[in-house]
Write a protein that holds these residues in place. Structure first.
Motif, PDB file in Angstrom:
ATOM      1  N   ALA A   1     -68.149  -4.466  20.438  1.00 15.89           N
ATOM      2  CA  ALA A   1     -67.216  -4.672  21.556  1.00 15.89           C
ATOM      3  C   ALA A   1     -66.318  -5.869  21.260  1.00 15.89           C
ATOM      4  CB  ALA A   1     -67.987  -4.877  22.859  1.00 15.89           C
ATOM      5  N   MET A   2     -66.914  -6.924  20.701  1.00 13.06           N
ATOM      6  CA  MET A   2     -66.100  -8.092  20.370  1.00 13.06           C
ATOM      7  C   MET A   2     -65.097  -7.768  19.281  1.00 13.06           C
ATOM      8  SD  MET A   2     -68.872 -11.119  20.594  1.00 13.06           S
ATOM      9  CE  MET A   2     -67.899 -12.137  19.523  1.00 13.06           C
ATOM     10  N   GLY A   3     -65.528  -6.984  18.311  1.00 14.87           N
ATOM     11  CA  GLY A   3     -64.618  -6.573  17.245  1.00 14.87           C
ATOM     12  C   GLY A   3     -63.433  -5.803  17.819  1.00 14.87           C
ATOM     13  N   ALA A   4     -63.734  -4.925  18.774  1.00 19.66           N
ATOM     14  CA  ALA A   4     -62.662  -4.158  19.412  1.00 19.66           C
ATOM     15  C   ALA A   4     -61.721  -5.094  20.164  1.00 19.66           C
ATOM     16  CB  ALA A   4     -63.259  -3.129  20.375  1.00 19.66           C
ATOM     17  N   GLY A   5     -62.288  -6.089  20.812  1.00 23.90           N
ATOM     18  CA  GLY A   5     -61.466  -7.069  21.536  1.00 23.90           C
ATOM     19  C   GLY A   5     -60.508  -7.789  20.597  1.00 23.90           C
ATOM     20  N   ARG A   6     -61.023  -8.126  19.426  1.00 20.69           N
ATOM     21  CA  ARG A   6     -60.169  -8.833  18.457  1.00 20.69           C
ATOM     22  C   ARG A   6     -59.050  -7.937  17.951  1.00 20.69           C
ATOM     23  NH1 ARG A   6     -61.916 -12.694  14.145  1.00 20.69           N
ATOM     24  NH2 ARG A   6     -60.245 -13.800  15.204  1.00 20.69           N
ATOM     25  N   ARG A   7     -59.397  -6.685  17.627  1.00 21.16           N
ATOM     26  CA  ARG A   7     -58.366  -5.769  17.127  1.00 21.16           C
ATOM     27  C   ARG A   7     -57.313  -5.537  18.200  1.00 21.16           C
ATOM     28  NH1 ARG A   7     -61.067  -0.831  15.957  1.00 21.16           N
ATOM     29  NH2 ARG A   7     -62.962  -2.012  16.355  1.00 21.16           N
TER      30      ARG A   7
END
Ligand SMILES: Cc1cc2nc3c(=O)[nH]c(=O)nc-3n(C[C@H](O)[C@H](O)[C@H](O)COP(=O)(O)OP(=O)(O)OC[C@H]3O[C@@H](n4cnc5c(N)ncnc54)[C@H](O)[C@@H]3O)c2cc1C
Ligand SMILES: Cc1cc2nc3c(=O)[nH]c(=O)nc-3n(C[C@H](O)[C@H](O)[C@H](O)COP(=O)(O)OP(=O)(O)OC[C@H]3O[C@@H](n4cnc5c(N)ncnc54)[C@H](O)[C@@H]3O)c2cc1C
Ligand code: SF4
Ligand code: SF4
Ligand code: FES
Lengths: 299, 476
Positions: B457-463
């Motif tokens: 989820a955090m990775g998606a937030g960054r992207r």
């Protein structure tokens, strides 16, 4: 923080509160509710939005003190604030032109039915209201209901006001009288809603009730508010709270609402002990309901 | 060059450090954290094990690409604050991920040490430096780019929303996070229990974001209080990121599911984590009194494990996991299963509930189950459980907690019909840019993927933050 700008008792233990909540006031439609958390250790409880004023940015709620949270909320005064108010939640009431509609408010249910009754009136319906209560002092919002109804009947269990009997007696009389309504809205204690539903079922009169299961988040996340309607599980906070009365499984609702009875009793006990430990200022009767200006804006 | 004084052979002789933990008998009665964290000497000893490999496979195993080798090197140099700052370049919630990432499948699962022995305890070390940073109160806030004058609304304050907020505010945009509940943090606050992730850590991370300039607004249900169209219109936001999670509980749809005593895991965990029902009546929200009761949790994921261990801490007489496949198929982290077993949780594997039974007052008294056996693999590659004929039996229980998954919460989508969703109710978004079918609207985290992990989820937030930044700069 959501500031209280007005606080008035309508009856013993029934208080009207007007709060500043501009976004909710702008959005809210009849039939919707808010969830409040009234202090930092508080629980989340649902309350219907009885009225709103988009220009003033306020919403009105009417609270019956039945347990710890509602009794505590009823000690709040103008100038106090509530930390959390979220809404408007739930589906708005479906408002149509039916012809003649009967709106039944049992006890506090009148406060929940009022906004929808008013919307039904605006939609051109002939509105017949039946207000039921245990006794005269518990009849609330009678003037407001008169202002938007073509006909108002009051029933009290003890006969202290209006006709002696139950709302269903009056409803059955109206149906038998030869001009049955095309639509019935019934809001009040579960046994009352169930009885209304049984009274209209044989006549095939469309009947809607507003269900009050125990809720937590109000957004469809927890599933605690699930009710069974037409054999299907529905989440009252997002799919309701209004449902087709003839499809509702009232027995399940009754049972589930008793789930925390023991805890609720304990919470109330602790609360009342603490209240009595402090010098108690009775706020009842500070403003006599009859003397107060009508707290709900005219339609 | 590495500051490691030991030759590789020596490094490999050092055993993996054990995480000190509260004794099982004690912790099963309290809500304090189970894992106590490595002390400095243990952390140093563990860091010495790292081979500082050229290929550093560990890095590829981390969904957000934490520069593991580099932060380990900084630990060896004794510069823990710099190590924390190094992690923060790619991961804004290191104290959280160090605790809850499924490291065995991600970074540690790819560590070369794992080939012939135990992998480096990357999660423990990540947690160590993040905790060190918190305890010194010297959290290094990243620099902020000059203000762009653009405003972004983020819907939902779980890990996806928080990490997007952190990145966007650093790039000079004005960021407002809108959250339906009265507390910020999403599943980190209402789902994952205190004994795995202390809420004070989540609050500190949220405060860090606040200090960076992120505005948080609680009690806003997008779709009800305000709509996406209003956010992009009269409210004046230039872009919207939807990070509303997968918060719609799935039930089993078997008879008796409405009996008193049957909970969804979401409700059970929310009552305890968010509302503090275990401290009733000091806190007002009640929970069904589990003391002396037999509790069964249906499911095999992290949520099920969290619920069963919570029930144990609420005083359950017995607390069991009921799962229709076998233990190898359980999606929960191995560490959680181990901890649960030590605490006294029972596991009824290859068992499938078919009916809840109640008394005349509609209180749960038991659960009718059937035994299962594993057949051929299904689409997920796991062997499909099939019922054993005539194997029905009744398990006496008074509390059941259903933890068989979630779906996408439809509130935002139903008020915004031009956002495309798939049949499961999840939002369709471009895998790279996370752009939805609606211009200016991006989506990521569990609302796109379905229930996944904090770090994904955090990775998606960054992207999303990157894509939103590109979008806003292109739109000048
Ligand atoms: C959609 C909705 C709209 C509502 N609107 C109003 C309103 O406008 N005004 C108002 O006064 N009340 C309303 N209620 C009911 C109100 O939420 C409850 O009275 C309140 O939660 C009780 O909290 P308590 O701590 O004071 O009492 P508790 O100690 O929790 O309960 C005391 C008694 O109330 C019953 N009770 C508990 N929860 C509920 C509930 N959710 N609904 C009904 N009875 C309950 C208990 O069984 C018990 O008998 C509404 C409920 C719902 C679901
Ligand atoms: C009990 C449990 C244990 C878990 N354990 C682990 C673990 O150990 N390790 C791991 O990696 N993962 C774990 N997970 C999974 C992980 O927590 C999730 O994958 C992750 O939190 C998803 O993040 P998100 O930001 O997409 O959404 P969420 O964390 O779900 O946050 C979404 C937020 O959006 C809010 N929201 C929803 N709708 C609206 C709306 N209309 N308006 C405003 N706000 C809204 C919600 O209230 C919520 O706060 C666990 C999940 C659960 C439930
Ligand atoms: S964020 Fe998670 S996967 Fe990445 S290095 Fe840290 S613990 Fe490992
Ligand atoms: S793969 Fe393992 S040993 Fe190699 S650099 Fe990464 S953590 Fe160190
Ligand atoms: S109150 Fe939680 S789903 Fe309705």
């Amino acid at each position: 923080m959501y500031k209280i700008v007005e606080a008035t008792f309508l009856a013993a233990d029934v208080k009207l509160l007007r709060l500043e909540a501009p976004e909710i006031a702008r959005k809210r439609q009849a039939g919707q509710f808010v969830i409040l958390r009234i202090h930092e250790h508080g629980e989340r409880i649902p309350l219907t939005i009885a009225d709103s004023d988009a220009r003033a940015g306020t919403i009105t709620i009417i609270v019956q003190g039945v347990g710890k949270t509602t009794k505590l909320l009823n000690t709040f005064e103008a100038g106090d604030a509530v930390p959390d108010v979220v809404g408007p939640l739930g589906r708005p009431s479906e408002i149509h032109y039916y012809g003649t509609v009967v709106v039944i408010g049992g006890g506090l249910g009148t406060a929940i039915a009022y906004p929808t009754a008013r919307a039904l009136k605006f939609a051109g319906n002939r509105v017949v209201s039946i207000l039921g209560a245990r006794t005269k002092s518990l009849v609330i919002l009678e003037d407001e209901m008169r202002a938007i109804s073509d006909e108002v009947h009051v029933t009290t269990d003890d006969g202290s006001y209006g006709e002696k009997g139950f709302v269903t007696d009056k409803l059955k009389a109206l149906i038998a009288g030869g001009s049955p309504p095309q639509f019935v809205l019934a809001i009040g204690p579960i046994p009352m809603m169930r009885a209304v539903s049984e009274a209209t079922r044989p006549h095939g009169i469309k009947t809607v009730v507003s269900l009050n299961p125990i809720m937590v988040d109000g957004t469809g996340m927890c599933g605690g508010c699930r009710v069974v309607v037409g054999g299907q599980t529905q989440f009252a906070c997002v799919d309701g709270p209004e449902f087709d009365a003839h499809q509702v499984d009232f027995a399940i609702l009754t049972a589930r609402n008793a789930m925390y009875r023991e805890a609720e009793r304990r919470a109330l006990e602790v609360f009342e002990r603490e209240q009595h430990a402090e010098p108690h200022v009775c706020r009842l009767g500070q403003v006599h309901p009859a003397a107060a200006p009508s707290p709900i804006s005219a339609p | 060059m590495s500051s490691n004084p030991l030759p590789p052979k020596e490094r490999m002789k050092i055993p993996r450090q054990r995480m000190p933990e509260q004794a099982a008998g004690e912790r099963s009665h309290n809500f304090s954290e189970v894992n106590l964290g490595l002390a400095g000497t243990l952390a140093h000893q563990e860091a010495l094990r790292c081979l500082h490999c050229k290929s550093h496979h560990c890095f590829t195993g981390c969904p957000v690409g934490v520069k593991i080798k580099d932060f380990i090197e900084l630990i060896l140099q004794g510069d823990y604050l710099a190590a924390a700052a190094k992690i923060r370049e790619d991961n804004v919630l290191p104290a959280v991920t160090g605790r809850v990432c499924p490291q065995e499948e991600q970074c540690e699962g790819c560590c070369v040490l794992g080939k012939n022995g135990e992998p480096l305890a990357i999660g423990y070390l990540e947690r160590f430096v993040a905790d060190y940073e918190r305890q010194t109160g010297q959290v290094g806030l990243p620099a902020k780019a000059p203000a762009t004058g653009k405003r972004v609304a983020i819907i939902g304050s779980g890990p996806a929303g928080l990490s997007a907020a952190g990145d966007l505010v650093q790039r000079g945009h004005k960021v407002t996070v809108l959250e339906a509940l009265h507390e910020i943090g999403g599943v980190l606050i209402y789902g994952i229990p205190e004994f795995r992730l202390p809420k004070s850590i989540v609050r500190e991370e949220v405060d860090n974001l606040r200090r960076l300039g992120v505005e948080f607004r609680t009690n806003v249900v997008v779709g009800r209080t305000v709509t996406v169209d209003e956010l992009l219109g009269e409210k004046g936001y230039h872009a919207v990121f939807i990070a509303t999670g997968a918060g719609l509980p799935v039930f089993l749809n078997i008879p008796g599911e409405h009996l008193c005593g049957v909970y969804s895991a979401n409700e059970f965990l929310t009552r305890v984590n968010l509302m503090k029902a275990h401290e009733f009546p000091k806190y007002d929200q009640p929970i069904y009194d589990c003391r002396g009761k037999d509790v069964a949790v249906i499911g095999g994921g992290n949520t099920a494990l969290d619920a069963v261990r919570t029930a144990l801490r609420l005083g359950a007489k017995t607390a069991s996991i009921v799962y229709r496949r076998s233990e190898v198929e359980m999606p929960a982290r191995a560490e959680e299963v181990k901890h649960a077993r030590e605490e006294g949780v029972q596991f009824a594997m290859l068992t499938n509930p078919i009916e809840f039974l109640g008394d005349d007052k509609s209180w749960l008294t038991g659960m009718k189950c059937q035994r299962m056996e594993l057949g051929a693999p299904d689409k997920s590659g796991r062997r499909r459980p099939v019922a054993v004929a005539g194997s029905e039996f009744t398990m006496p229980i008074q509390v059941a907690i259903v933890a068989v998954g979630n779906r996408g919460n439809p509130l935002v989508q139903s008020a915004t019909p031009d956002i495309k969703t798939n049949p499961m109710g999840y939002i369709e978004a471009d895998p790279e840019t996370l752009l939805t079918s609606k211009p200016g609207v991006f989506a990521g985290g569990d609302i796109v993927t379905g229930g996944a992990t904090v770090i994904l989820a955090m990775g998606a937030g960054r992207r999303a933050a990157q894509a939103i930044d590109d979008y806003l700069r292109a739109a000048v």
